[in-house]
Design a protein around this motif. Structure first.
Motif, PDB file in Angstrom:
ATOM      1  N   ASN A  72      27.022  39.708  71.755  1.00 52.13           N
ATOM      2  CA  ASN A  72      27.428  39.184  73.064  1.00 52.13           C
ATOM      3  C   ASN A  72      28.940  39.298  73.219  1.00 52.13           C
ATOM      4  O   ASN A  72      29.656  38.294  73.325  1.00 52.13           O
ATOM      5  CB  ASN A  72      26.984  37.727  73.203  1.00 52.13           C
ATOM      6  CG  ASN A  72      25.488  37.558  73.072  1.00 52.13           C
ATOM      7  OD1 ASN A  72      24.757  37.708  74.043  1.00 52.13           O
ATOM      8  ND2 ASN A  72      25.024  37.251  71.853  1.00 52.13           N
ATOM      9  N   ILE A  73      29.417  40.520  73.227  1.00 52.97           N
ATOM     10  CA  ILE A  73      30.861  40.785  73.233  1.00 52.97           C
ATOM     11  C   ILE A  73      31.528  40.172  74.459  1.00 52.97           C
ATOM     12  O   ILE A  73      32.584  39.534  74.368  1.00 52.97           O
ATOM     13  CB  ILE A  73      31.128  42.298  73.152  1.00 52.97           C
ATOM     14  CG1 ILE A  73      30.705  42.813  71.768  1.00 52.97           C
ATOM     15  CG2 ILE A  73      32.595  42.615  73.406  1.00 52.97           C
ATOM     16  CD1 ILE A  73      30.742  44.321  71.621  1.00 52.97           C
ATOM     17  N   ALA A  75      35.122  27.317  70.455  1.00 58.62           N
ATOM     18  CA  ALA A  75      35.066  28.776  70.284  1.00 58.62           C
ATOM     19  C   ALA A  75      33.664  29.174  69.859  1.00 58.62           C
ATOM     20  O   ALA A  75      32.928  28.376  69.269  1.00 58.62           O
ATOM     21  CB  ALA A  75      36.072  29.230  69.229  1.00 58.62           C
ATOM     22  N   TYR A  76      33.313  30.416  70.181  1.00 63.16           N
ATOM     23  CA  TYR A  76      32.134  31.021  69.574  1.00 63.16           C
ATOM     24  C   TYR A  76      32.576  31.594  68.244  1.00 63.16           C
ATOM     25  O   TYR A  76      33.486  32.419  68.185  1.00 63.16           O
ATOM     26  CB  TYR A  76      31.566  32.126  70.456  1.00 63.16           C
ATOM     27  CG  TYR A  76      30.969  31.643  71.764  1.00 63.16           C
ATOM     28  CD1 TYR A  76      30.438  30.362  71.887  1.00 63.16           C
ATOM     29  CD2 TYR A  76      30.922  32.474  72.887  1.00 63.16           C
ATOM     30  CE1 TYR A  76      29.881  29.921  73.078  1.00 63.16           C
ATOM     31  CE2 TYR A  76      30.373  32.045  74.090  1.00 63.16           C
ATOM     32  CZ  TYR A  76      29.851  30.757  74.175  1.00 63.16           C
ATOM     33  OH  TYR A  76      29.309  30.324  75.358  1.00 63.16           O
ATOM     34  N   LYS A  77      31.917  31.178  67.149  1.00 62.53           N
ATOM     35  CA  LYS A  77      32.427  31.514  65.819  1.00 62.53           C
ATOM     36  C   LYS A  77      31.478  32.370  64.980  1.00 62.53           C
ATOM     37  O   LYS A  77      31.874  32.899  63.954  1.00 62.53           O
ATOM     38  CB  LYS A  77      32.765  30.242  65.046  1.00 62.53           C
ATOM     39  CG  LYS A  77      31.543  29.396  64.719  1.00 62.53           C
ATOM     40  CD  LYS A  77      31.894  28.230  63.813  1.00 62.53           C
ATOM     41  CE  LYS A  77      30.639  27.491  63.371  1.00 62.53           C
ATOM     42  NZ  LYS A  77      30.929  26.419  62.417  1.00 62.53           N
ATOM     43  N   HIS A  78      30.218  32.488  65.389  1.00 58.82           N
ATOM     44  CA  HIS A  78      29.260  33.216  64.563  1.00 58.82           C
ATOM     45  C   HIS A  78      29.406  34.718  64.793  1.00 58.82           C
ATOM     46  O   HIS A  78      29.177  35.223  65.898  1.00 58.82           O
ATOM     47  CB  HIS A  78      27.835  32.758  64.861  1.00 58.82           C
ATOM     48  CG  HIS A  78      27.603  31.318  64.510  1.00 58.82           C
ATOM     49  ND1 HIS A  78      27.617  30.866  63.218  1.00 58.82           N
ATOM     50  CD2 HIS A  78      27.379  30.237  65.286  1.00 58.82           C
ATOM     51  CE1 HIS A  78      27.392  29.563  63.210  1.00 58.82           C
ATOM     52  NE2 HIS A  78      27.253  29.161  64.455  1.00 58.82           N
ATOM     53  N   VAL A 134      34.423  41.241  66.477  1.00 61.30           N
ATOM     54  CA  VAL A 134      34.888  40.781  67.786  1.00 61.30           C
ATOM     55  C   VAL A 134      35.401  39.352  67.717  1.00 61.30           C
ATOM     56  O   VAL A 134      36.438  39.017  68.291  1.00 61.30           O
ATOM     57  CB  VAL A 134      33.754  40.903  68.830  1.00 61.30           C
ATOM     58  CG1 VAL A 134      34.142  40.236  70.140  1.00 61.30           C
ATOM     59  CG2 VAL A 134      33.403  42.368  69.066  1.00 61.30           C
ATOM     60  N   MET A 135      34.678  38.493  66.982  1.00 59.41           N
ATOM     61  CA  MET A 135      35.110  37.103  66.889  1.00 59.41           C
ATOM     62  C   MET A 135      36.522  37.002  66.332  1.00 59.41           C
ATOM     63  O   MET A 135      37.394  36.327  66.894  1.00 59.41           O
ATOM     64  CB  MET A 135      34.145  36.309  66.007  1.00 59.41           C
ATOM     65  CG  MET A 135      34.337  34.791  66.095  1.00 59.41           C
ATOM     66  SD  MET A 135      35.685  34.130  65.091  1.00 59.41           S
ATOM     67  CE  MET A 135      34.878  34.017  63.507  1.00 59.41           C
TER      68      MET A 135
END
Length: 590
Positions: free
Chosen positions: A360-361, A350-353, A401-402
């Motif tokens: 970067n939605i 996953a992208y977590k930051h 968003v994350m």
């Protein structure tokens, strides 16, 4: 080596002569008959030759004085038993066959007395040097308090008395109240109770502390000792026995008491396991843990070449395959499922930051939602028995968003028809020292003597050691039946400004300033682990489970599909529609 053997040989020659002659003196009340004296040289030569042979065979002549062990003493005993046993057999043969009389006469009591004297003196003198170094009280130059009574205490005391470490232990503190070890002694050092901490520090002039035992009260202990003027604070590893500086991870570690390592091993052992995001902070630790617990084969999947290489290099004791691909690419991902009969999927990719996902939605939605759906759908299609999805506390009433993307994945996993697969998610907070976390950032600022930047005076976060979090993740798999969201007990949230202050103390940089820079886009002051109060206990006190959130799955699929080709604004609208509690804070300021 030769000089050592010659030294010990000469040493044993002298001792053996003295013990044999002493045995005769004791047997005959200091008046040895002349008929006995003339046989002593022959008897001595025979006994010593036998002794030398067996002491050499048992490698007694190869030991190092300062490292003499119990096993070495046992070898000395064995050598004596064999040598004196054979000598006694020769004497008995001489008694029965008068033609063999070169050892006669010899009283049997002399053999027994000489055996006891020789064994005692040779063993004591060999052990003596070690006993001297281990029990001598060196000049106290750095009075040190050892905290914790376990196997590591004796090791530290011995190292200190041999001059291997620059510490002088003067007292021991037992963390257990009402311990039976209190007021007893270990290597001549008194054991005190924790209630005597201040008294011990003051009376002994303690300058350094070494903690030998894992404890959840280490943070409070550190603060108390700092207030008492102790500046040198160390921890000893219970595994390697190495002494290191205490870290912020040590202070914040929780050490769950209900880790069921046996259940985890039964769950993991012999399985073929796919780990997505295997090169990340969580994924790499999961990879190490499943290797430790006996996985048959580990399938490492990551889209970062460097991260995948690194974790592959770290797994030396297991069979594993490396897959360099992105979970967004369903066709490539399916080939992994086709080529392997997978028993368990641990989905941590996953992208977590938070700030990066805010910038970067589209990428965050594509990777975290569509990539995760690919993993879940293929696991169901290929009938993987168990799937564990790594979620986050940011999925609870998300403001970014994350967190919203992770909540969508939770909803999908709970409502999809999972067929023969049991799918569960595990929700927890920050892991200590992970990439991009606040601790490495603070550490770098402190080392560079720069002001520590904190977004808000009241901001708090949950923390847990990555190893403990991953073990609990695996433990949830032992109780999962599918459809659950498990929540790890993260303890009390930590104020980030308090964390910064603690790190300043830890590094001796208390004069550094703390600057408040305002909350970043999407950042919350307080993280939560529950959306509602509807939580249930499992058989483990560190693991809770929430009631499933039931929604119209077909509508969920339609909404997710709409995001595929929508613009950024529309994507956010759809996210808010799927996750009504999503309150997007794009720029909160101070």
């Amino acid at each position: 080596m030769k000089s050592r053997i010659i030294f010990f040989l000469f040493f044993d020659l002298i001792i053996s002569a003295i013990t044999l002659y002493s045995a005769y003196l004791l047997r005959f009340n200091l008046d040895i008959p002349s008929s006995m004296i003339e046989k002593i040289p022959t008897i001595f030569a025979t006994i010593f030759i036998l002794k030398f042979i067996f002491l050499y065979m048992f490698r007694v002549y190869f030991l190092i004085w300062r490292l003499v062990s119990l096993q070495d003493i046992l070898n000395i005993i064995k050598a004596h038993i064999f040598s004196y046993g054979i000598f006694t057999a020769i004497v008995l043969t001489s008694l029965n066959f008068y033609k063999i009389d070169f050892l006669l006469p010899i009283p049997k009591s002399v053999i027994i007395i000489d055996f006891a004297l020789s064994l005692g003196i040779i063993a004591i003198l060999r052990m003596g040097r070690r006993l001297y170094f281990e029990n001598r009280i060196p000049e106290v130059s750095n009075p040190t308090l050892i905290i914790g009574v376990d196997e590591g205490v004796d090791f530290i005391i011995k190292k200190a008395r041999r001059g291997k470490i620059p510490y002088s232990p003067v007292a021991i503190l037992d963390l257990k109240k009402d311990s039976k070890k209190i007021n007893n002694y270990i290597s001549n050092l008194k054991v005190y109770g924790i209630e005597n901490l201040e008294k011990v520090v003051t009376n002994y002039g303690i300058k350094s502390v070494i903690v030998t035992k894992e404890t959840s009260s280490l943070d409070a202990l550190f603060e108390n000792l700092k207030n008492l003027g102790v500046s040198d604070f160390k921890v000893a590893s219970p595994i390697s026995n190495k002494i290191k500086n205490v870290s912020i991870e040590d202070l914040l570690a929780r050490h769950p008491k209900d880790l069921d390592l046996e259940a985890i091993q039964k769950f993991i052992e012999g399985k073929r396991i796919l780990i997505t995001g295997a090169g990340g902070s969580i994924g790499s630790e999961l990879s190490k843990q499943v290797e430790k617990f006996g996985a048959d084969e580990i399938l490492l999947l990551d889209h970062s070449e460097y991260n995948l290489y690194q974790i592959g290099e770290n797994l030396k004791n297991s069979k594993h395959k490396n897959y360099l691909l992105n979970i967004v690419n369903r066709d490539d991902l399916e080939k992994v499922f086709q080529a392997n009969e997978i028993d368990l999927v641990l989905h941590s990719a996953a992208y977590k930051h938070v700030p990066l996902c805010e910038e970067n939605i589209g990428s965050a939605i594509e990777n975290n939602i569509f990539g995760s759906i690919n993993v879940i759908d293929l696991a169901i299609e290929y009938e993987v028995p168990k799937v564990v999805i790594i979620s986050t506390d940011k999925a609870v009433r998300p403001t970014n968003v994350m967190g919203a993307t992770k909540r969508v994945v939770e909803l999908y996993a709970q409502n999809v028809d999972s067929g023969n697969s049991e799918i569960g998610a595990v929700r927890f907070g920050n892991v200590l020292g992970s990439s991009g976390s606040v601790i490495p950032k603070f550490k770098k600022l402190i080392e560079n003597n720069q002001p520590i930047t904190v977004t808000h005076p009241d901001i708090t976060r949950y923390f847990m050691l990555v190893s403990e979090a991953c073990q609990l993740v695996l433990q949830t798999g032992t109780v999962s039946q599918g459809g659950e969201i498990f929540i790890l007990d993260m303890g009390e949230p930590v104020k980030i400004v308090d964390l910064a202050e603690k790190m300043k103390k830890l590094y001796g940089k208390e004069s550094l300033q703390i600057e408040f820079i305002g909350l970043r886009p999407g950042e919350k002051k307080f993280e939560e682990l529950l959306i509602s109060d509807a939580e249930m206990k499992t058989k483990y006190e560190s693991i809770f489970v929430t009631e499933p959130t039931k929604i119209d799955f077909r509508q969920l699929q339609k909404d997710i599909s709409k995001m595929l080709f929508a613009d950024e604004v529309r994507k956010l609208e759809i996210l808010k529609n799927i996750v009504p509690e999503f309150q997007h804070n794009q720029n909160l300021g101070n």
